[in-house]
Design a protein around this motif. Sequence first.
Motif, PDB file in Angstrom:
ATOM      1  N   ALA A 103       0.809  -1.220   0.000  1.00 41.87           N
ATOM      2  CA  ALA A 103       0.000   0.000   0.000  1.00 41.87           C
ATOM      3  C   ALA A 103       0.840   1.266   0.000  1.00 41.87           C
ATOM      4  O   ALA A 103       0.293   2.365  -0.160  1.00 41.87           O
ATOM      5  N   GLU A 104       2.140   1.135   0.182  1.00 43.09           N
ATOM      6  CA  GLU A 104       2.982   2.319   0.227  1.00 43.09           C
ATOM      7  C   GLU A 104       2.935   3.070  -1.106  1.00 43.09           C
ATOM      8  O   GLU A 104       2.819   2.476  -2.175  1.00 43.09           O
ATOM      9  N   SER A 105       2.993   4.360  -1.011  1.00 39.53           N
ATOM     10  CA  SER A 105       2.977   5.271  -2.163  1.00 39.53           C
ATOM     11  C   SER A 105       1.653   5.303  -2.910  1.00 39.53           C
ATOM     12  O   SER A 105       1.571   5.841  -4.022  1.00 39.53           O
ATOM     13  N   THR A 106       0.605   4.741  -2.327  1.00 40.67           N
ATOM     14  CA  THR A 106      -0.730   4.859  -2.927  1.00 40.67           C
ATOM     15  C   THR A 106      -1.166   6.321  -2.893  1.00 40.67           C
ATOM     16  O   THR A 106      -0.915   7.044  -1.927  1.00 40.67           O
ATOM     17  N   THR A 107      -1.819   6.770  -3.966  1.00 39.81           N
ATOM     18  CA  THR A 107      -2.376   8.120  -4.000  1.00 39.81           C
ATOM     19  C   THR A 107      -3.891   8.040  -3.918  1.00 39.81           C
ATOM     20  O   THR A 107      -4.501   7.055  -4.346  1.00 39.81           O
ATOM     21  N   ALA A 108      -4.494   9.068  -3.341  1.00 39.15           N
ATOM     22  CA  ALA A 108      -5.956   9.113  -3.222  1.00 39.15           C
ATOM     23  C   ALA A 108      -6.386  10.561  -3.041  1.00 39.15           C
ATOM     24  O   ALA A 108      -5.626  11.397  -2.530  1.00 39.15           O
ATOM     25  N   VAL A 109      -7.603  10.861  -3.469  1.00 37.55           N
ATOM     26  CA  VAL A 109      -8.189  12.182  -3.243  1.00 37.55           C
ATOM     27  C   VAL A 109      -9.634  11.970  -2.821  1.00 37.55           C
ATOM     28  O   VAL A 109     -10.317  11.085  -3.344  1.00 37.55           O
ATOM     29  N   SER A 110     -10.094  12.777  -1.871  1.00 37.79           N
ATOM     30  CA  SER A 110     -11.450  12.660  -1.346  1.00 37.79           C
ATOM     31  C   SER A 110     -12.110  14.033  -1.330  1.00 37.79           C
ATOM     32  O   SER A 110     -11.471  15.033  -0.960  1.00 37.79           O
ATOM     33  N   VAL A 111     -13.372  14.068  -1.751  1.00 39.01           N
ATOM     34  CA  VAL A 111     -14.141  15.314  -1.773  1.00 39.01           C
ATOM     35  C   VAL A 111     -15.444  15.098  -1.024  1.00 39.01           C
ATOM     36  O   VAL A 111     -16.193  14.158  -1.321  1.00 39.01           O
ATOM     37  N   PHE A 112     -15.710  15.954  -0.023  1.00 40.07           N
ATOM     38  CA  PHE A 112     -16.970  15.938   0.708  1.00 40.07           C
ATOM     39  C   PHE A 112     -17.871  17.028   0.104  1.00 40.07           C
ATOM     40  O   PHE A 112     -17.478  18.195   0.069  1.00 40.07           O
ATOM     41  N   ILE A 113     -19.048  16.631  -0.352  1.00 35.31           N
ATOM     42  CA  ILE A 113     -19.979  17.562  -0.992  1.00 35.31           C
ATOM     43  C   ILE A 113     -21.093  17.915  -0.010  1.00 35.31           C
ATOM     44  O   ILE A 113     -21.877  17.051   0.384  1.00 35.31           O
ATOM     45  N   PRO A 157       1.802  14.502   0.415  1.00 33.44           N
ATOM     46  CA  PRO A 157       2.448  13.332  -0.198  1.00 33.44           C
ATOM     47  C   PRO A 157       1.543  12.097  -0.172  1.00 33.44           C
ATOM     48  O   PRO A 157       0.570  12.040   0.573  1.00 33.44           O
ATOM     49  N   PRO A 158       1.870  11.084  -0.976  1.00 35.14           N
ATOM     50  CA  PRO A 158       1.095   9.843  -0.983  1.00 35.14           C
ATOM     51  C   PRO A 158       1.108   9.139   0.370  1.00 35.14           C
ATOM     52  O   PRO A 158       1.889   9.497   1.269  1.00 35.14           O
ATOM     53  N   LEU A 159       0.261   8.138   0.500  1.00 36.73           N
ATOM     54  CA  LEU A 159       0.192   7.380   1.752  1.00 36.73           C
ATOM     55  C   LEU A 159       1.552   6.772   2.069  1.00 36.73           C
ATOM     56  O   LEU A 159       2.211   6.206   1.200  1.00 36.73           O
ATOM     57  N   GLY A 160       1.967   6.919   3.318  1.00 35.75           N
ATOM     58  CA  GLY A 160       3.240   6.361   3.753  1.00 35.75           C
ATOM     59  C   GLY A 160       4.441   7.217   3.429  1.00 35.75           C
ATOM     60  O   GLY A 160       5.566   6.849   3.748  1.00 35.75           O
ATOM     61  N   ALA A 161       4.226   8.391   2.784  1.00 36.53           N
ATOM     62  CA  ALA A 161       5.356   9.232   2.388  1.00 36.53           C
ATOM     63  C   ALA A 161       5.306  10.604   3.035  1.00 36.53           C
ATOM     64  O   ALA A 161       6.068  11.488   2.654  1.00 36.53           O
ATOM     65  N   ARG A 162       4.429  10.816   4.010  1.00 32.58           N
ATOM     66  CA  ARG A 162       4.315  12.124   4.655  1.00 32.58           C
ATOM     67  C   ARG A 162       4.844  12.041   6.088  1.00 32.58           C
ATOM     68  O   ARG A 162       4.858  10.974   6.708  1.00 32.58           O
ATOM     69  N   PRO A 163       5.323  13.160   6.655  1.00 34.94           N
ATOM     70  CA  PRO A 163       5.824  13.154   8.025  1.00 34.94           C
ATOM     71  C   PRO A 163       4.725  12.783   9.015  1.00 34.94           C
ATOM     72  O   PRO A 163       3.563  13.174   8.869  1.00 34.94           O
ATOM     73  N   GLU A 164       5.080  12.001   9.998  1.00 35.93           N
ATOM     74  CA  GLU A 164       4.109  11.640  11.023  1.00 35.93           C
ATOM     75  C   GLU A 164       3.773  12.873  11.881  1.00 35.93           C
ATOM     76  O   GLU A 164       4.588  13.781  12.067  1.00 35.93           O
ATOM     77  N   HIS A 165       2.578  12.878  12.415  1.00 35.13           N
ATOM     78  CA  HIS A 165       2.090  13.915  13.342  1.00 35.13           C
ATOM     79  C   HIS A 165       1.902  15.277  12.668  1.00 35.13           C
ATOM     80  O   HIS A 165       1.583  16.250  13.351  1.00 35.13           O
ATOM     81  N   ALA A 166       2.108  15.362  11.368  1.00 34.98           N
ATOM     82  CA  ALA A 166       1.846  16.618  10.667  1.00 34.98           C
ATOM     83  C   ALA A 166       0.391  16.599  10.195  1.00 34.98           C
ATOM     84  O   ALA A 166      -0.074  15.596   9.646  1.00 34.98           O
ATOM     85  N   PRO A 167      -0.349  17.669  10.426  1.00 38.16           N
ATOM     86  CA  PRO A 167      -1.762  17.671  10.024  1.00 38.16           C
ATOM     87  C   PRO A 167      -1.901  17.606   8.507  1.00 38.16           C
ATOM     88  O   PRO A 167      -1.199  18.291   7.775  1.00 38.16           O
ATOM     89  N   ARG A 168      -2.807  16.758   8.052  1.00 38.87           N
ATOM     90  CA  ARG A 168      -3.065  16.660   6.614  1.00 38.87           C
ATOM     91  C   ARG A 168      -3.938  17.840   6.199  1.00 38.87           C
ATOM     92  O   ARG A 168      -4.937  18.138   6.851  1.00 38.87           O
ATOM     93  N   PRO A 169      -3.620  18.532   5.108  1.00 35.67           N
ATOM     94  CA  PRO A 169      -4.373  19.728   4.735  1.00 35.67           C
ATOM     95  C   PRO A 169      -5.714  19.385   4.080  1.00 35.67           C
ATOM     96  O   PRO A 169      -5.891  18.309   3.512  1.00 35.67           O
TER      97      PRO A 169
END
Length: 421
Positions: free
Chosen positions: A276-286, A321-333
């Motif tokens: 699952a490392e480096s998987t990309t995803a985008v989510s939109v709440f309408i 960054p993709p899943l598994g590639a972002r710093p831990e404890h940093a808030p996702r925007p």
Amino acid sequence: MVNGSAINYRAVFHALPGAVALLAPDLVYLDVNEAYLSVSGRTREELVGRRLFDVFPDNPNDPEATGSQNLRASLERVVATGERDTMALQRYDVEDPERPGVWQERYWSPVNVPVLASDGSVALLVHRVEEVTELIRARGARSGPGSTHVLESELYTRARELQELNERLRQAHAREREVALHLQEAMLPAPSPHHRAAVRYRPAAAALNVCGDWYDLVDTPACTVVAVGDVVGHGLGAAGVMGQLRSALSAASLVAEGPAQALEVLGLYARSVAGAESTTAVSVFIDWNSRTLTYSSAGHLPPALCDPDGTVVFLDRATDPPLGARPEHAPRPQARTDFTEGSLLVLYTDGLVERRREDIDTGLGRLADALARHRAADPGAIADALLAELVPPVGVTDDTVLVVLRLEGQADTPTGLHEHA
């Protein structure tokens, strides 16, 4: 440049030392070089404008002749896939042009190569042949009297065995691809009647395996959530990882306060999923009541929002960054934007816009232009038009998932049809 003039590629083609023919996709001769005329024993008038197998049929006196069958399969495979095909040694007898009805035993080493048009379709076939009849006979002669036919037979037998093995491998890969496609379709969500939306999934034309692309469209008590993602890799393994991640994101979206939190939960879960490392995803709440879109991206291409007037903006203000590639404890925007009633929201994977040796902005520009031109159509027609205009019929190395959603009405009001293909 040669002596200040442009290179005359037609002259180069006819001067090539190897025997080369240019074929149309329907296997009609378009041109041949001098070396091809020499080895074939035919004139240009006897070849150009005629179908290859009308000029060179199989030897009718040999019930086991398979030369034309093998060559046809290779050429048709090149047309279908847009990839070159190097054939094993072939015995392909040729009728003596000066003695009708007399067939000469000949051995060939063919290579078939596609020439692609600007839209990625196969425009021409380069059919290059090297005759090895004399080489086989010369080697047989050096081995002693009577050994020529033994060597010919052994080489021909090994070539046929290799070709049969390659065909079995192609069939096995095709079966794996079919299983993976069925698995992928089974794990994708069932259509919902509550949205004017269309979903399209198109596997890469040139690939024998599928990628881990997915989509999701789910209603929560407060909003509608639409998402797409892409697992790195191919085949059944990628499809299995895709199923796990899609289910996890769908479940997280039902209880998360927003897309950033849903992707954060997905990222934590992905750490325990091999592949699952480096998987990309985008989510939109309408949010249908406030007419707002809240979105967050884990390294994925930005969704496109097309207003009724044709203005297209890409939702790219909350990319991480993709899943598994972002710093831990940093808030996702995450970011929020308003939408106008009747706008179009388009989510997609990279097969729709990315091309080798091309800047991604070029592909995004094509998407924006096509979306603006087709915006008045229904979502199904828009999705089909985008695929037809943006995805070449051959030569694409990644799958494409496409979601087109008309932003009008309430999520709990059946306003249209959700199409799936």
